[in-house]
Design a protein around this motif. Structure first.
Motif, PDB file in Angstrom:
ATOM      1  N   PRO A 154      -5.309   0.813  -0.239  1.00 18.04           N
ATOM      2  CA  PRO A 154      -4.157   1.547  -0.777  1.00 18.04           C
ATOM      3  C   PRO A 154      -3.653   0.921  -2.079  1.00 18.04           C
ATOM      4  N   THR A 167      -6.008   9.756  -1.516  1.00 15.41           N
ATOM      5  CA  THR A 167      -4.874   9.056  -0.916  1.00 15.41           C
ATOM      6  C   THR A 167      -3.576   9.595  -1.489  1.00 15.41           C
ATOM      7  N   ASP A 204       5.627   7.232  -6.168  1.00 17.44           N
ATOM      8  CA  ASP A 204       4.692   8.192  -5.577  1.00 17.44           C
ATOM      9  C   ASP A 204       3.352   8.073  -6.292  1.00 17.44           C
ATOM     10  N   GLU A 220       0.411   8.472  -1.393  1.00 17.47           N
ATOM     11  CA  GLU A 220       1.217   7.315  -1.020  1.00 17.47           C
ATOM     12  C   GLU A 220       2.622   7.456  -1.573  1.00 17.47           C
ATOM     13  N   GLN A 221       3.565   6.988  -0.782  1.00 20.30           N
ATOM     14  CA  GLN A 221       4.948   6.948  -1.252  1.00 20.30           C
ATOM     15  C   GLN A 221       5.587   5.636  -0.817  1.00 20.30           C
ATOM     16  N   GLU A 222       6.460   5.141  -1.664  1.00 21.51           N
ATOM     17  CA  GLU A 222       7.177   3.898  -1.401  1.00 21.51           C
ATOM     18  C   GLU A 222       8.631   4.126  -1.805  1.00 21.51           C
ATOM     19  N   THR A 250      -4.527   8.909   3.972  1.00 26.73           N
ATOM     20  CA  THR A 250      -5.804   8.734   3.297  1.00 26.73           C
ATOM     21  C   THR A 250      -6.886   9.555   3.979  1.00 26.73           C
ATOM     22  N   ASP A 276       7.955   3.890   3.812  1.00 26.07           N
ATOM     23  CA  ASP A 276       6.687   4.015   3.095  1.00 26.07           C
ATOM     24  C   ASP A 276       5.722   4.858   3.919  1.00 26.07           C
ATOM     25  N   LYS A 277       4.856   5.567   3.236  1.00 30.53           N
ATOM     26  CA  LYS A 277       3.883   6.412   3.925  1.00 30.53           C
ATOM     27  C   LYS A 277       2.599   6.437   3.121  1.00 30.53           C
ATOM     28  N   TYR A 278       1.461   6.272   3.820  1.00 29.90           N
ATOM     29  CA  TYR A 278       0.137   6.319   3.190  1.00 29.90           C
ATOM     30  C   TYR A 278      -0.749   7.236   4.025  1.00 29.90           C
TER      31      TYR A 278
END
Length: 824
Positions: free
Chosen positions: A182, A373, A418, A375-377, A347, A343-345
Motif C-alpha cells: 500500500p 488500490t 486519498d 486508499e484513504q487516510e 486492493t 483509514d481504509k485500503y
C-alpha cells in the motif's frame, strides 16, 4: 484477419496439438531428497528422451502410452532411482520420487551435490519454518528479519531494509509476478496483512544483493516466492488471538485442474493495546487469495493468481504516559487525546500466466497482471500534553504521577489523503537450453502506472498558549518578551493534487554456463537489463524519456578439495527508476524528471558445507560494497518515507554478513546470523553523514528444539538484536545535518511452545485425530524479556529552559497468544 477467423485458427491449432499427442502420456512431479528438500538438475530419462528438474525440483516428461516403460532418475551426488510405468493415452501421472544421498567420504568431511541456488547465492527458507516460528507479525517477513543483511526495528510492520537500502528498494515476486505494498501506510500497526499467504507457499528464495539481470530494477534485494501446486485434496485451519486463516486445495480427477485458495483475517488490537497509548481500537484486516492451474496439454500450462484485500483501521487514542529521564531526575510526558483516525485500503490484484514448453530445452512464458488500490487516510487528533517531573517517592500517595509541569501544550493533526492507483504489467519470458552446459534467458515487459493522489495534511502546535510557527519560515517567536510579527501559519502544511501516468518498457537477457577448470567446477552468469520510462503529470512539465542499462555478472567456483567449499563473486550496475512515491517531494508535489538511482554492487562470498556431530551444517559469509550515485534522499517517520526528489547526493554502503545453519538439534533446522553495515550519504557536497538505514550491527537467532522425553512438545525461538538507527530527529526536519541522533538498540525475543498431537513424525491412535495430518496447540510469548523498543521520538518543549525533549514512542510490550493449527 477477422476475430472469428483468428479464433477458428486457434481452435484448429489446439485440435492439431491434442491429436498429435493422442497416443502420448505425461509424467510430472517434484523430486525430493531424504531431507524432503527439492532437488534440481536431476536427469530424468526414458530411453533416449530426457529432461532435467528445475530449481523447485519439478520435472515433466512425455512418454509413450499403452507401453511399459522405465523412468530413470540420476544425479551426480544422489543414488540412481528407476521406476516402471504403463499409462493410458493422454494420461497425466504424478510421480514424486525420493532420492537418497550418495556420500563421498574424505576423512571426516562429507561432500554433497551442488544446487543452482547455492551457486547463485540465494537463501532458501522452508515454508514449514515460516509457519511455525512465532512473531508479532508472523509470516515470511518475520523470518527474513533473522537473516543477515535484512533489518527491521518494527515488529508490527512487514517492511524491511537490506544492506543500507530503504523499504522501497526491495523486489517481491509471487509466482514470477511482482507484487506491491500500500502507498499511504505510515505506521506498522496499519499494515495488517502481508500480501503473501504463508499457508499457500511452496518455496521462498531470498537474495540480499548481487542478484541476476532477470530480476527487476531495485537496488537492495529480491524475495522470490512460489505458491504450491496441489497434488491432492487438503485443508488447513489456523486460529489465534490475533485472527485466523483457512486454506483449501485440491485437484481434478484427470489431474489437469488444481486450485489452492486461502482466506485470512487479522486483528492487531491484542498488540496495540499493549502499547503505552490507551486506545479504542477496532481494526479489521481481511484478504482472500486463489491460485488456479490448468494443464491443457503436455506443452501448455495456464494459471491465474487473484487477491482481494480490505484493511479498515479505526483508531481512537485516549491517554498516554511515558516516563523517561534519569533516576535522579525522572520526567514524564502525559497526553490526553481527542479525535480519531479512519483509514481504509481496498486492493484488487489479478495475474494470468501461460507457459509453453515446446520441447524439453525451450520454454516461453506469458504474464499479464493488474493491481488496483483505493486508499484513504483521514484523521483529526488533538493531543494535549503535560511535560513534568514525576514523584519518585515510593511512600507518597502521588508516586508515579506528574507533580510539577515544565511544559504545557497541544498538538492538532489533520489529514484528508486519498489515492487511487492502477498498475498493469504485460511480460514475455524465454528460456532456451543450448546444451547441458549453457542456457539463455530473456524477457520483455511493459508497465502502465496511472495514479491519482490528493494530499491534505497540516499540524498546529501550541505551547503554553502560544502557537508555534512553521520552522521553515525562519521567524523567531520570542513571546511573551517580544511580540511576534511573522505570518500565522500551521507548524506543518502539505497540500497537493497529482494525476500521474508512467509508461515503462524493460527487458533483460542473460547467459548461464557451466564448465570445468581442470578438476574444478565453475559457473558463470552474465546479463544486462534495460529500462525506459517517461512521467507525465497534470499541471507539471512532461518528464523527459529516460533509459538505463544495467550489466550484471556472477562467477562461482567449487574447488576439487576435500572440504565442500564454494567461492562466488557477483555484482554490476543496479538502477532503480523512480516509482510514484519517489517522485513526490516533501511538499507532496510530483517531480517528473527524477533520475534513477544508480548503484555499483560487488559481493564476495564463501559457502562451506560440512558435518558436525554427524549432522549437516552450512556456513555462508559475504562481504559487500555499494557505491551509489544520483541518490534520492529521504526521511523516515515510523514506516513512512518522505523523499526530497532531487537526486542531490552520493552514498556508499559496505559490510559483512555471516550465517551458520544446520541441525543443532537432530531433525530440526536452526541458524545464527551476524551482520555489520556502514552506510553514509553526502548531500550537495556537504560531507558524509549516516543514512536513515545505517544499522551498524545485527544479530539474529532462529532456534528449534523439543524435549527428548516429550517429543510432542516443541520450542521455537525468534531473537533479533539491532543497534540503533539514526531516526531520532523530528520528522519535519529538512536539514538532516542538523540532527544525527540515534534511537536506542532494538532487542526482541519471541518464543513459542507447541504441543503436537499429530504430524508426519508423530503418529496417534486416537480416533478424533484420524481425519488430521497435523494437529497442534501452541502458546506464544511476544517480546519475552519485555524490552522497550522505540520506533520514533515525540518532540515537546520545556517552557522554562526552552529545551526540546525527544520522548521515545515505544513499541509493543510483552504479549501472550494462543494458536491452534489443524491440517487435513
Amino acid at each position: 484477419m477477422s476475430v472469428r477467423l483468428k479464433n477458428i485458427i486457434f481452435l484448429l491449432f489446439l485440435a492439431l496439438t491434442f491429436s498429435t499427442f493422442a497416443q502420448k502420456a505425461r509424467v510430472k512431479g517434484v523430486i525430493l531428497d531424504e531431507f524432503n528438500n527439492a532437488v534440481e538438475n536431476v536427469n530424468v530419462n526414458v530411453g533416449d528422451k530426457g529432461t532435467v528438474s528445475d530449481k523447485n525440483g519439478f520435472y515433466i516428461i512425455e512418454i509413450e502410452a499403452n507401453k511399459r516403460i522405465t523412468i530413470v532418475f540420476s544425479h551426480l551426488s544422489l543414488k540412481k532411482t528407476s521406476i516402471n510405468l504403463s499409462l493410458k493415452p493422454n494420461e497425466d501421472f504424478e510421480l514424486n520420487p525420493v532420492m537418497n544421498s550418495k556420500v563421498e567420504e574424505f576423512g571426516e568431511v562429507t561432500v554433497f551435490g551442488n544446487s543452482k541456488k547455492r551457486i547463485e547465492g540465494v537463501t532458501t527458507i522452508d515454508p514449514v519454518i515460516i509457519r511455525k516460528i512465532p512473531g508479532a507479525n508472523a509470516g515470511i517477513e518475520n523470518i527474513i528479519k533473522t537473516l543477515p543483511g535484512f533489518n527491521s526495528n518494527n515488529e508490527l510492520s512487514t517492511s524491511y531494509a537490506v544492506r543500507g537500502g530503504n523499504y522501497d528498494e526491495n523486489l517481491v515476486y509471487v509466482n514470477e509476478i511482482e507484487v506491491y505494498r500500500p502507498f499511504l501506510i505510515r505506521s506498522g500497526q496499519q499494515e495488517g496483512l502481508s500480501f503473501t499467504n504463508t499457508d499457500m507457499v511452496y518455496n521462498v528464495d531470498a537474495s540480499a544483493g548481487g542478484f541476476q539481470a532477470k530480476y527487476g530494477d531495485k537496488l537492495a534485494s529480491v524475495l522470490d516466492i512460489t505458491y504450491r501446486n496441489p497434488k491432492q485434496f487438503g485443508a488447513s485451519i489456523e486460529a489465534s488471538l490475533l485472527g485466523g486463516s483457512l486454506t483449501v486445495e485440491g485437484v481434478s480427477k484427470n489431474q489437469k485442474w488444481s486450485n489452492i485458495t486461502g482466506v485470512r483475517y487479522r486483528d492487531n488490537s491484542l498488540l496495540v493495546n499493549s502499547q503505552e497509548t490507551e486506545t479504542n481500537f477496532r481494526p479489521t484486516f481481511f484478504d482472500a487469495q486463489t491460485l488456479l492451474n490448468y494443464n491443457a496439454s503436455t506443452k501448455w500450462n495456464f494459471s491465474f493468481l487473484g487477491n482481494i484485500s480490505q484493511n479498515r483501521y479505526n483508531y481512537q487514542p485516549l491517554t498516554r504516559q511515558t516516563n523517561f529521564g534519569t533516576i535522579d531526575e525522572p520526567i514524564a510526558l502525559l497526553v490526553f487525546y481527542e479525535g480519531q483516525e479512519k483509514d481504509k485500503y481496498l486492493t484488487f490484484f489479478g495475474a494470468g500466466k501461460a507457459v509453453y514448453q515446446y520441447n524439453e530445452r525451450n520454454k516461453l512464458k506469458f504474464l499479464l497482471s493488474g493491481y488496483h488500490t483505493q486508499e484513504q487516510e483521514y484523521y483529526d487528533i488533538l493531543a494535549q500534553y503535560r511535560l513534568g517531573e514525576v514523584d519518585a517517592n515510593i511512600g507518597s500517595e502521588t508516586f508515579g504521577d506528574v507533580v510539577f509541569s515544565r511544559g504545557i501544550g497541544s498538538q492538532l493533526n489533520h489529514a484528508r489523503n486519498d489515492l487511487d492507483a492502477l498498475i498493469v504489467n504485460a511480460e514475455m519470458k524465454g528460456f532456451h537450453e543450448i546444451n547441458d552446459k549453457s542456457q539463455i534467458e530473456w524477457g520483455a515487459k511493459f508497465t502502465l502506472e496511472d495514479i491519482r493522489d490528493r494530499i491534505v495534511e497540516w499540524e498546529v502546535v501550541d505551547s503554553t498558549g502560544f502557537s508555534l510557527p512553521n520552522p521553515d519560515l525562519n521567524y523567531q517567536n520570542d513571546q511573551p518578551y517580544n511580540p511576534y510579527v511573522g505570518p500565522l501559519a500551521p507548524y506543518q502544511n502539505i497540500r497537493a493534487t497529482n494525476f500521474t501516468k508512467i509508461n515503462r518498457f524493460s527487458g533483460y537477457a542473460q547467459w548461464n554456463f557451466r564448465g570445468t577448470l581442470g578438476t574444478h567446477e565453475y559457473w558463470l552468469n552474465a546479463g544486462v537489463r534495460a529500462h525506459q520510462w517517461q512521467v507525465t503529470a497534470v499541471g507539471r512539465p512532461d518528464g523527459v524519456s529516460q533509459i538505463t542499462f544495467s550489466p550484471r555478472a556472477q562467477f562461482a567456483i567449487k574447488p576439487d578439495w576435500n572440504r565442500d567449499m564454494m567461492f562466488r563473486i557477483s555484482g554490476g550496475l543496479y538502477h532503480q527508476p523512480p516509482f510514484y512515491r519517489e517522485l513526490r517531494d516533501e511538499e507532496g508535489v510530483v517531480q517528473t524528471n527524477v533520475k534513477a538511482q544508480e548503484s555499483f554492487h560487488l559481493v564476495l562470498s564463501n559457502d562451506y558445507s560440512f558435518k558436525m556431530w554427524s549432522r549437516p551444517f552450512k556456513l555462508v559469509s559475504e562481504a559487500y560494497y555499494k557505491n551509489i550515485t544520483d541518490v534520492n534522499t529521504y526521511t523516515i517517520d515510523n514506516v513512512r518515507i518522505r523523499y526530497r526528489a532531487n537526486n542531490n547526493a552520493t552514498a556508499y554502503a559496505y559490510g559483512f554478513d555471516a550465517r551458520l545453519n544446520g541441525e543443532f538439534v537432530p531433525g530440526t533446522e536452526s541458524w545464527f546470523s551476524f551482520g555489520y553495515l556502514k552506510t553514509e550519504e553526502n548531500q550537495d557536497g556537504r560531507g558524509f553523514i549516516a543514512r536513515p538505514t545505517d544499522q551498524r550491527l545485527k544479530f539474529g537467532i532462529l532456534f528449534q528444539d523439543y524435549m527428548p522425553n516429550i517429543p510432542n512438545l516443541k520450542l521455537y525461538l525468534n531473537l533479533v538484536y539491532n543497534t540503533g538507527l539514526p531516526g531520532g530527529a523530528p520528522s519535519y526536519v529538512e536539514d538532516s545535518y542538523a540532527y544525527q541522533m540515534r534511537l536506542n538498540d532494538y532487542r526482541r525475543a519471541d518464543v513459542g511452545f507447541s504441543y503436537v498431537f499429530k504430524d508426519e513424525s508423530i503418529k496417534s491412535t486416537k480416533s478424533w485425530l484420524k481425519p488430521f495430518n497435523e494437529f497442534s496447540l501452541g502458546f506464544e510469548i511476544f517480546n519475552l524479556f519485555n524490552n522497550q523498543n522505540a520506533i520514533t521520538n515525540t518532540w515537546v518543549r520545556d517552557v522554562y529552559t526552552k529545551s526540546q525533549y525527544g520522548i521515545p514512542n515505544y513499541m509493543t510490550t510483552r504479549v501472550f497468544n494462543i494458536k491452534l493449527i489443524a491440517r487435513l
